[in-house]
Design a protein around this motif. Structure first.
Motif, PDB file in Angstrom:
ATOM      1  N   SER A 421       2.589   4.740  -2.616  1.00 16.12           N
ATOM      2  CA  SER A 421       1.848   4.023  -1.578  1.00 16.12           C
ATOM      3  C   SER A 421       1.674   2.587  -2.039  1.00 16.12           C
ATOM      4  CB  SER A 421       0.483   4.675  -1.341  1.00 16.12           C
ATOM      5  OG  SER A 421      -0.267   3.929  -0.404  1.00 16.12           O
ATOM      6  N   VAL A 422       2.345   1.673  -1.351  1.00 22.02           N
ATOM      7  CA  VAL A 422       2.239   0.243  -1.663  1.00 22.02           C
ATOM      8  C   VAL A 422       1.272  -0.379  -0.666  1.00 22.02           C
ATOM      9  CG1 VAL A 422       3.460  -1.944  -1.889  1.00 22.02           C
ATOM     10  CG2 VAL A 422       4.576   0.194  -2.576  1.00 22.02           C
ATOM     11  N   VAL A 423       0.214  -0.988  -1.195  1.00 22.99           N
ATOM     12  CA  VAL A 423      -0.827  -1.563  -0.335  1.00 22.99           C
ATOM     13  C   VAL A 423      -0.859  -3.083  -0.551  1.00 22.99           C
ATOM     14  CG1 VAL A 423      -3.274  -1.596   0.256  1.00 22.99           C
ATOM     15  CG2 VAL A 423      -2.181   0.545  -0.445  1.00 22.99           C
ATOM     16  N   MET A 424      -0.687  -3.812   0.543  1.00 24.40           N
ATOM     17  CA  MET A 424      -0.821  -5.274   0.528  1.00 24.40           C
ATOM     18  C   MET A 424      -2.158  -5.638   1.149  1.00 24.40           C
ATOM     19  SD  MET A 424       2.949  -6.561   1.820  1.00 24.40           S
ATOM     20  CE  MET A 424       2.313  -8.234   1.921  1.00 24.40           C
ATOM     21  N   LEU A 425      -2.959  -6.385   0.419  1.00 22.22           N
ATOM     22  CA  LEU A 425      -4.234  -6.877   0.947  1.00 22.22           C
ATOM     23  C   LEU A 425      -4.113  -8.376   1.219  1.00 22.22           C
ATOM     24  CD1 LEU A 425      -6.899  -5.117  -1.297  1.00 22.22           C
ATOM     25  CD2 LEU A 425      -6.128  -4.474   0.974  1.00 22.22           C
ATOM     26  N   LEU A 426      -4.496  -8.787   2.434  1.00 22.79           N
ATOM     27  CA  LEU A 426      -4.486 -10.192   2.836  1.00 22.79           C
ATOM     28  C   LEU A 426      -5.889 -10.564   3.297  1.00 22.79           C
ATOM     29  CD1 LEU A 426      -1.254 -10.073   5.048  1.00 22.79           C
ATOM     30  CD2 LEU A 426      -1.396 -10.462   2.589  1.00 22.79           C
TER      31      LEU A 426
END
Length: 467
Positions: A421-426
């Motif tokens: 699970s790759v999570v990008m936070l912006l």
């Protein structure tokens, strides 16, 4: 030049004032002569005439003199010719004599014509002329000084404006298209400044458009290149070290190897081109915004078609409403392609994946889960240029760079589907600022994903690392 202009203006003025003084002095002489001519019209008695003469002026040198009365020959300054002209013309005559001027007024007394002479000395004719010329000279000096100051200031502004244009032109020549000038100086130079600024803006816009075009073309090339790489991986093995092969089989396997190597090289070159161009464009254009949901929907049009070709179940959630993020649209699209491309690259055909978008705790979260083998070393995978499969190692680094640009981060955890699970936070630009741990948010998202699972499924074998 200024002195000549001042003289051209003041000399006629001084002459005009001198002539006015002369006329005033002659008018005073006419007034004094009129006293005597009036007395003669009443009586020609010597005593009456003498009283009128004495009453006309206190200075004996300037008192009127009567010629032709009772045959007397008074001591006057007028000569016989001037007296004869005044008598013959029977009108007032002005005659210049040494030391001044004479006014001769003829008076008809029956058959006799007498002439009243009034002397006006030069001192009266030129009274105050010295002071006037001094005053006019002072005015001329003041005008010249003021003109010099004005011209100096105008010239200084013109020089400053010209120098600013020269410096800006040199800066543009050195490649700095963001330079502008402050239009100033004479109207022509100010118009040149405005024209220069418009030119610089158009050149900067043209260069930005050119680099955007290069980046967009590179980005579009990478998408079909992914399909080509997947098709190349579906070909037979290119190993020629084990076994015996015919010459034709060796040539075929070597051709397959060259194709795969060329695709890897081309992918690396395109990644570098996109990274370099996007970095330059972002630096020049400054902060940008995009709609995360719109970018996700757009990129999933391609990846959904490719997933259908490979029988990959997939799902997208949370991308219905507008969700802003402080990153350029093309940058986010490149990051999504890098992460989703890793799913297609390192998981077998038929492996499911899903993409979810959400907003919470001041961040926009983009989560890409898959049901593949997972990632053995998440920290190593997030380090730039590191890969266990011989790739460029730029995949997750692209996503991490975009997230950092938006004051966020990238994390790898266990997916609800069992894989990575790759999570990008912006950073959410519309959220109220709060002190929130981004890593705590990632962990909570991972826990929520695990809670949705039924049972305690164990992780299968690990997915190879990609950077």
């Amino acid at each position: 030049m200024c002195a000549l202009v001042a003289l051209a203006f003041l000399v006629p003025l001084g002459i005009s004032l001198g002539e006015q003084t002369r006329q005033e002095a002659l008018a005073d002489a006419a007034r004094r002569g009129a006293l005597v001519t009036g007395a003669l019209a009443v009586s020609t008695e010597p005593a009456a005439v003498r009283r009128a003469v004495e009453a006309s002026g206190a200075d004996p040198a300037t008192r009127p003199v009567v010629h032709g009365l009772d045959g007397a020959a008074p001591a006057g300054r007028a000569d016989a010719a001037a007296l004869a002209r005044a008598t013959a013309d029977r009108r007032s005559v002005i005659v210049d004599v040494p030391g001044g001027a004479l006014r001769l007024d003829p008076v008809v007394l029956g058959d006799t014509v007498v002439v009243v002479e009034v002397f006006v000395p030069d001192s009266a004719l030129d009274e105050g002329s010295g002071g006037r010329w001094l005053l006019l000279a002072a005015v001329a000096v003041a005008l010249v000084g003021a003109a010099v100051l004005v011209v100096d200031r105008v010239a200084a502004r013109a020089v400053d404006s010209t120098r600013g244009l020269v410096k800006a032109a040199l800066a543009v020549g050195d490649g700095d298209l963001g330079v502008h000038v402050e239009p100033s100086g004479p109207r022509e130079l100010a118009e040149a400044g405005y024209a220069f600024n418009r030119m610089a803006d158009r050149m900067a816009a043209a260069r930005t458009d050119e680099r955007e075009l290069v980046a967009d073309l590179s980005h579009r090339l990478r998408t079909p290149l992914t399909v080509l790489r997947l098709d190349a991986e579906g070909l037979d093995s290119d190993d020629t070290s084990v076994g015996s092969f015919t010459e034709a089989e060796l040539d075929r396997r070597r051709t397959i190897r060259r194709i795969r190597q060329a695709i890897v090289t081309l992918e690396g070159e395109i990644d570098v081109l996109i990274k370099t161009t996007r970095k330059t464009v972002a630096h020049e254009a400054g902060p940008a915004m995009c709609d995360v949901s719109e970018v996700v929907r757009d990129r999933m049009v391609f990846w959904s078609a490719l997933a259908g070709d490979q029988n990959r179940p997939h799902r997208v959630s949370g991308a219905q409403l507008r969700i802003p993020a402080p990153v350029p649209r093309a940058e986010l699209a490149a990051a999504l392609d890098a992460v989703i491309g890793n799913v297609f690259r390192y998981t077998p055909q038929g492996t499911a994946f899903e993409l979810a978008v959400s907003r919470r705790d001041g961040y926009v979260a983009i989560r890409i889960d898959d049901a593949g083998p997972g990632i053995a070393n998440p920290d190593r995978a997030l380090r730039r240029g590191t890969s266990d499969q011989g790739s460029t190692g730029l995949g997750l680094d692209i996503a991490k760079r975009v997230a950092l640009q938006a004051n966020g981060s990238v994390s790898i955890d266990r997916a609800r589907l069992g894989g990575a699970s790759v999570v990008m936070l912006l950073a959410d630009p519309e959220a109220t600022p709060r002190q929130v741990s981004r890593f705590g948010l990632v962990g909570r998202m991972a826990r929520e994903a695990r809670e949705q699972k039924s049972g305690g499924r164990r992780w299968p074998r690990q997915r190879p690392t990609d950077g």
